[in-house]
Design an enzyme around this catalytic site. Structure first.
Site, PDB file in Angstrom:
ATOM      1  N   LEU A   6      -7.934 -14.557   1.500  1.00 17.88           N
ATOM      2  CA  LEU A   6      -6.922 -14.124   2.465  1.00 17.88           C
ATOM      3  C   LEU A   6      -6.008 -15.299   2.808  1.00 17.88           C
ATOM      4  O   LEU A   6      -6.467 -16.342   3.274  1.00 17.88           O
ATOM      5  CB  LEU A   6      -7.583 -13.608   3.742  1.00 17.88           C
ATOM      6  CG  LEU A   6      -8.639 -12.503   3.572  1.00 17.88           C
ATOM      7  CD1 LEU A   6      -9.001 -11.913   4.935  1.00 17.88           C
ATOM      8  CD2 LEU A   6      -8.155 -11.400   2.629  1.00 17.88           C
ATOM      9  N   ARG A  13       1.143 -22.312  14.201  1.00 20.23           N
ATOM     10  CA  ARG A  13       0.808 -23.566  14.893  1.00 20.23           C
ATOM     11  C   ARG A  13       0.955 -24.814  14.016  1.00 20.23           C
ATOM     12  O   ARG A  13       0.846 -25.932  14.515  1.00 20.23           O
ATOM     13  CB  ARG A  13      -0.625 -23.486  15.462  1.00 20.23           C
ATOM     14  CG  ARG A  13      -0.692 -22.639  16.727  1.00 20.23           C
ATOM     15  CD  ARG A  13      -1.958 -22.922  17.488  1.00 20.23           C
ATOM     16  NE  ARG A  13      -3.091 -22.200  16.936  1.00 20.23           N
ATOM     17  CZ  ARG A  13      -4.352 -22.621  17.032  1.00 20.23           C
ATOM     18  NH1 ARG A  13      -4.640 -23.776  17.609  1.00 20.23           N
ATOM     19  NH2 ARG A  13      -5.326 -21.904  16.529  1.00 20.23           N
ATOM     20  N   TYR A 104     -11.211 -17.450   2.999  1.00 20.27           N
ATOM     21  CA  TYR A 104      -9.939 -17.669   3.690  1.00 20.27           C
ATOM     22  C   TYR A 104      -9.205 -18.832   3.016  1.00 20.27           C
ATOM     23  O   TYR A 104      -9.797 -19.877   2.753  1.00 20.27           O
ATOM     24  CB  TYR A 104     -10.174 -18.055   5.160  1.00 20.27           C
ATOM     25  CG  TYR A 104     -10.636 -16.939   6.070  1.00 20.27           C
ATOM     26  CD1 TYR A 104     -10.823 -15.642   5.623  1.00 20.27           C
ATOM     27  CD2 TYR A 104     -10.875 -17.204   7.416  1.00 20.27           C
ATOM     28  CE1 TYR A 104     -11.238 -14.630   6.484  1.00 20.27           C
ATOM     29  CE2 TYR A 104     -11.294 -16.204   8.289  1.00 20.27           C
ATOM     30  CZ  TYR A 104     -11.468 -14.923   7.819  1.00 20.27           C
ATOM     31  OH  TYR A 104     -11.880 -13.944   8.678  1.00 20.27           O
ATOM     32  N   GLY A 105      -7.915 -18.649   2.814  1.00 20.47           N
ATOM     33  CA  GLY A 105      -7.112 -19.704   2.191  1.00 20.47           C
ATOM     34  C   GLY A 105      -6.947 -20.941   3.046  1.00 20.47           C
ATOM     35  O   GLY A 105      -6.534 -21.996   2.563  1.00 20.47           O
ATOM     36  N   GLU A 155     -14.872  -9.887  18.442  1.00 23.40           N
ATOM     37  CA  GLU A 155     -13.892 -10.976  18.551  1.00 23.40           C
ATOM     38  C   GLU A 155     -13.864 -11.520  19.969  1.00 23.40           C
ATOM     39  O   GLU A 155     -14.076 -10.778  20.932  1.00 23.40           O
ATOM     40  CB  GLU A 155     -12.499 -10.454  18.164  1.00 23.40           C
ATOM     41  CG  GLU A 155     -12.381 -10.035  16.706  1.00 23.40           C
ATOM     42  CD  GLU A 155     -12.737 -11.159  15.752  1.00 23.40           C
ATOM     43  OE1 GLU A 155     -12.114 -12.230  15.817  1.00 23.40           O
ATOM     44  OE2 GLU A 155     -13.668 -10.973  14.944  1.00 23.40           O
ATOM     45  N   LYS A 352       7.070 -52.242 -16.328  1.00 22.16           N
ATOM     46  CA  LYS A 352       7.277 -50.818 -16.596  1.00 22.16           C
ATOM     47  C   LYS A 352       7.285 -50.564 -18.095  1.00 22.16           C
ATOM     48  O   LYS A 352       7.927 -51.299 -18.841  1.00 22.16           O
ATOM     49  CB  LYS A 352       8.603 -50.357 -15.993  1.00 22.16           C
ATOM     50  CG  LYS A 352       8.822 -48.871 -16.108  1.00 22.16           C
ATOM     51  CD  LYS A 352      10.273 -48.491 -16.333  1.00 22.16           C
ATOM     52  CE  LYS A 352      10.713 -48.763 -17.750  1.00 22.16           C
ATOM     53  NZ  LYS A 352      12.029 -48.218 -18.091  1.00 22.16           N
ATOM     54  N   TYR A 367      10.752 -59.128 -13.802  1.00 20.38           N
ATOM     55  CA  TYR A 367      10.799 -57.722 -14.199  1.00 20.38           C
ATOM     56  C   TYR A 367      10.583 -57.639 -15.702  1.00 20.38           C
ATOM     57  O   TYR A 367      11.372 -58.175 -16.482  1.00 20.38           O
ATOM     58  CB  TYR A 367      12.152 -57.084 -13.831  1.00 20.38           C
ATOM     59  CG  TYR A 367      12.268 -55.689 -14.393  1.00 20.38           C
ATOM     60  CD1 TYR A 367      11.322 -54.708 -14.052  1.00 20.38           C
ATOM     61  CD2 TYR A 367      13.266 -55.344 -15.289  1.00 20.38           C
ATOM     62  CE1 TYR A 367      11.387 -53.435 -14.595  1.00 20.38           C
ATOM     63  CE2 TYR A 367      13.339 -54.065 -15.834  1.00 20.38           C
ATOM     64  CZ  TYR A 367      12.394 -53.115 -15.476  1.00 20.38           C
ATOM     65  OH  TYR A 367      12.442 -51.865 -16.008  1.00 20.38           O
ATOM     66  N   ASN A 387      16.954 -54.342 -19.735  1.00 22.45           N
ATOM     67  CA  ASN A 387      16.602 -53.259 -20.655  1.00 22.45           C
ATOM     68  C   ASN A 387      17.582 -52.101 -20.611  1.00 22.45           C
ATOM     69  O   ASN A 387      17.474 -51.172 -21.383  1.00 22.45           O
ATOM     70  CB  ASN A 387      15.191 -52.747 -20.334  1.00 22.45           C
ATOM     71  CG  ASN A 387      15.085 -52.225 -18.910  1.00 22.45           C
ATOM     72  OD1 ASN A 387      15.750 -52.727 -18.007  1.00 22.45           O
ATOM     73  ND2 ASN A 387      14.259 -51.216 -18.712  1.00 22.45           N
ATOM     74  N   SER A 406      11.689 -70.375 -16.801  1.00 23.66           N
ATOM     75  CA  SER A 406      12.043 -69.652 -15.568  1.00 23.66           C
ATOM     76  C   SER A 406      13.495 -69.197 -15.569  1.00 23.66           C
ATOM     77  O   SER A 406      14.340 -69.807 -16.226  1.00 23.66           O
ATOM     78  CB  SER A 406      11.828 -70.573 -14.367  1.00 23.66           C
ATOM     79  OG  SER A 406      10.471 -70.906 -14.287  1.00 23.66           O
TER      80      SER A 406
HETATM   81  C1  UD1 Z   1     -11.135 -14.301  11.938  1.00 22.81           C
HETATM   82  C2  UD1 Z   1     -12.291 -13.371  12.216  1.00 22.81           C
HETATM   83  C3  UD1 Z   1     -13.273 -14.020  13.185  1.00 22.81           C
HETATM   84  C4  UD1 Z   1     -13.745 -15.325  12.641  1.00 22.81           C
HETATM   85  C5  UD1 Z   1     -12.547 -16.218  12.320  1.00 22.81           C
HETATM   86  C6  UD1 Z   1     -12.994 -17.456  11.611  1.00 22.81           C
HETATM   87  C7  UD1 Z   1     -11.418 -11.111  12.051  1.00 22.81           C
HETATM   88  C8  UD1 Z   1     -10.919  -9.945  12.817  1.00 22.81           C
HETATM   89  N1  UD1 Z   1     -11.787 -12.154  12.788  1.00 22.81           N
HETATM   90  O1  UD1 Z   1     -10.446 -14.485  13.166  1.00 22.81           O
HETATM   91  O2  UD1 Z   1     -14.369 -13.165  13.423  1.00 22.81           O
HETATM   92  O3  UD1 Z   1     -14.604 -15.974  13.565  1.00 22.81           O
HETATM   93  O4  UD1 Z   1     -11.644 -15.543  11.460  1.00 22.81           O
HETATM   94  O5  UD1 Z   1     -11.900 -18.322  11.458  1.00 22.81           O
HETATM   95  O6  UD1 Z   1     -11.478 -11.085  10.844  1.00 22.81           O
HETATM   96  N2  UD1 Z   1      -5.046 -13.083   7.336  1.00 22.81           N
HETATM   97  C9  UD1 Z   1      -4.328 -12.307   6.461  1.00 22.81           C
HETATM   98  N3  UD1 Z   1      -3.698 -11.186   6.911  1.00 22.81           N
HETATM   99  C10 UD1 Z   1      -3.747 -10.797   8.209  1.00 22.81           C
HETATM  100  C11 UD1 Z   1      -4.481 -11.586   9.103  1.00 22.81           C
HETATM  101  C12 UD1 Z   1      -5.127 -12.712   8.640  1.00 22.81           C
HETATM  102  O7  UD1 Z   1      -4.254 -12.624   5.275  1.00 22.81           O
HETATM  103  O8  UD1 Z   1      -3.164  -9.781   8.519  1.00 22.81           O
HETATM  104  C13 UD1 Z   1      -5.722 -14.274   6.845  1.00 22.81           C
HETATM  105  C14 UD1 Z   1      -5.193 -15.539   7.488  1.00 22.81           C
HETATM  106  O9  UD1 Z   1      -4.151 -16.091   6.709  1.00 22.81           O
HETATM  107  C15 UD1 Z   1      -6.416 -16.449   7.489  1.00 22.81           C
HETATM  108  C16 UD1 Z   1      -7.572 -15.471   7.622  1.00 22.81           C
HETATM  109  O10 UD1 Z   1      -7.077 -14.212   7.213  1.00 22.81           O
HETATM  110  O11 UD1 Z   1      -6.570 -17.125   6.269  1.00 22.81           O
HETATM  111  C17 UD1 Z   1      -8.098 -15.392   9.035  1.00 22.81           C
HETATM  112  O12 UD1 Z   1      -7.070 -14.992   9.886  1.00 22.81           O
HETATM  113  P1  UD1 Z   1      -6.993 -15.490  11.387  1.00 22.81           P
HETATM  114  O13 UD1 Z   1      -5.835 -14.865  12.029  1.00 22.81           O
HETATM  115  O14 UD1 Z   1      -7.099 -16.960  11.410  1.00 22.81           O
HETATM  116  O15 UD1 Z   1      -8.335 -14.839  11.946  1.00 22.81           O
HETATM  117  P2  UD1 Z   1      -8.932 -15.045  13.339  1.00 22.81           P
HETATM  118  O16 UD1 Z   1      -8.266 -14.145  14.297  1.00 22.81           O
HETATM  119  O17 UD1 Z   1      -8.991 -16.483  13.642  1.00 22.81           O
END
Ligand code: UD1
Ligand code: CA
Length: 458
Positions: A6, A13, A104-105, A155, A352, A367, A387, A406
């Protein structure tokens, strides 16, 4: 197995135009760390969900896909309606018969070993969640258990006081039996505090369907730490660098301060290598046995052979340094530099695209570019290979045992023969024959009867 990463979130932020997952940690984009770890698990399908940041994320992913064995699909999530909604976008790209690992990415440092444990815990038919018990669970999803069994994830923003007191958190990383995924995801509701489709809500659905929900734990908390801000990115960078430093120390490398080294790539060290403070290593750097690196050096894609000494404040890039050579302080070796054994390159010398053979020296302020220098050559202070004529580059050849006085300019293409000597201040425009003194200086004269001017009185 399928892996879904994801990466559609915006990363507000980070305060940056660059999408969050493309920010580098140890010189490598966050998302690339996750992809490399995912690939180490040899998944059948690998899919990255992207959204924010325009074409930057999918085009980076496409380039990485072409580099590796496991092809990477991308799927657009637009708009971003939550983690559950994100995983829906992956459904057409994954194999329904194999379990799906969700990563997660922006969580770059999870180890393959921890993920392997999670995958084993899940087997073919269980939902497995990577959880951590942490002192400060604020902001994260809490693991709600009844009689020790996981029953749901709640959450932070939806939790009551008792749930907020739970210290076991959801890392977000889980393995899901894919055959249920479609149904579970389509059953998600967004009637929660954030109005999102939470992936975490599939846990309660699994419990209701009688699918076992289990957990596994990573070896360390930083393995599941995510990056949401530059502060967290900097913290994780230091954590990662300390891990690298510790592993170098364990292999026998001497680091004067393990908190003051940065490895942004692969650093391979022989026995008894010593590295002083403030050094940066990028790309693949190989240091042979007994090599010492002085303080504040930057080495990029460079090989330093056994016994060589790199003194403080040197910059080496795409260079090869021979055995027992001495470089610096304040030397610069640019791409294409290849030095033989026991070569000395001193302060404020730039080399170089040049080969310099064994026992040759350029100790001060020179050089040397596009040159082939033989062995036992002495290049005096202030020597310059000219060069570049403004349009083309030409090579300079300096044969074995030549002595370059030199402040000499070698106007390339030009050759200095074996054992030739160039007088100081020579501007060499034609080849200098072997074994002879060549000098281009005007004859020195002394003007008899000359007097210094005196100030005219007004
Ligand atoms: C999420 C989890 C939470 C966990 C936390 C850990 C859910 C609802 N909550 O919360 O339980 O403790 O991660 O960090 O899953 N992303 C998408 N598409 C979206 C939303 C998010 O690709 O629509 C990706 C974000 O880029 C990120 C990851 O999902 O890589 C997590 O999203 P983020 O918004 O950070 O999740 P949290 O609300 O922190
Ligand atoms: Ca997050």
């Amino acid at each position: 197995m399928n892996v879904v990463i994801l990466a559609a979130g915006m990363g507000k932020r980070m305060q940056s135009a660059l999408p969050k997952v493309l920010h580098p940690l140890a010189g490598k984009p966050l998302l690339r760390h996750v992809i490399d770890t995912a690939r180490s698990l040899s998944p059948k399908k690998l899919c990255v969900i992207y959204g924010h940041g325009g074409a930057a994320v999918p085009s980076a992913v496409q380039a990485w896909s072409a580099e590796g064995e496991v092809a990477i699909d991308t799927a657009l999530q637009q708009p971003q309606l939550g983690t559950g909604h994100a995983v829906i976008q992956a459904l057409p790209h994954i194999d329904a018969q194999a379990p799906t690992l969700v990563l997660y990415g922006d969580v770059p440092l999870t180890t393959g070993a921890s993920l392997q444990r999670l995958i084993e815990a899940a087997g073919d038919d269980k939902l497995a969640i990577l959880t951590v018990v942490q002192d400060n669970p604020f902001g994260l999803g809490r693991i709600v258990r009844e009689n020790g069994n996981i029953v749901r994830i709640v959450e932070e923003k939806d939790a009551d006081e008792a749930q907020r007191a739970i210290k076991e958190i959801n890392s977000g990383i889980m393995v899901i039996p894919t055959r249920y995924l479609d149904g579970w995801l389509n059953g998600l509701q967004n009637n929660n505090a954030q109005g999102e489709y939470y992936l975490t809500d599939i846990v309660a659905q699994a419990v209701a369907a009688g699918v076992p929900v289990v957990s596994a734990q990573p070896s360390a908390e930083w393995e599941v730490a995510g990056v949401n801000s530059k502060v967290q990115l900097a913290e994780l960078e230091r954590r990662h660098q300390l891990n690298i430093a510790t592993s170098l120390l364990e292999k026998g490398v001497t680091l004067f301060d393990p908190a003051r080294i940065d490895v942004r790539g692969e650093l391979v060290c022989g026995r008894d290598v010593t590295i002083d403070v403030g050094c940066v290593f990028e790309g693949r750097v190989v240091l042979g046995e007994g090599v010492t690196i002085g303080a504040h050096c930057v080495l990029v894609n460079t090989e330093v052979a056994a016994g060589a000494q790199i003194k403080p404040f040197c910059h080496l890039e795409d260079a090869i340094v021979g055995d027992k050579s001495q470089i610096g302080p304040y030397a610069r070796l640019r791409p294409g530099t290849s030095l033989g054994e026991d070569v000395h390159i001193g302060n404020f010398v730039e080399v170089k695209n040049s080969k310099i053979a064994a026992h040759s020296k350029a100790n001060h302020l020179s050089y040397v570019g596009d040159a082939d220098v033989g062995s036992r050559v002495n290049i005096g202070a202030g020597t310059i290979t000219c060069n570049y004529d403004g349009a083309n580059k030409s090579r300079t050849t300096i044969e074995d045992e030549a002595f370059i006085g030199s402040d000499t300019q070698l106007v390339a293409p030009v050759t200095v023969g074996k054992g030739a000597t160039l007088g100081a201040g020579t501007t060499l425009t034609k080849d200098a024959p072997a074994g002879k003194l060549t000098i281009s200086r005007p004859k020195q004269i002394t003007v008899e009867g000359w007097k210094r001017p005196v100030k005219v009185k007004k």
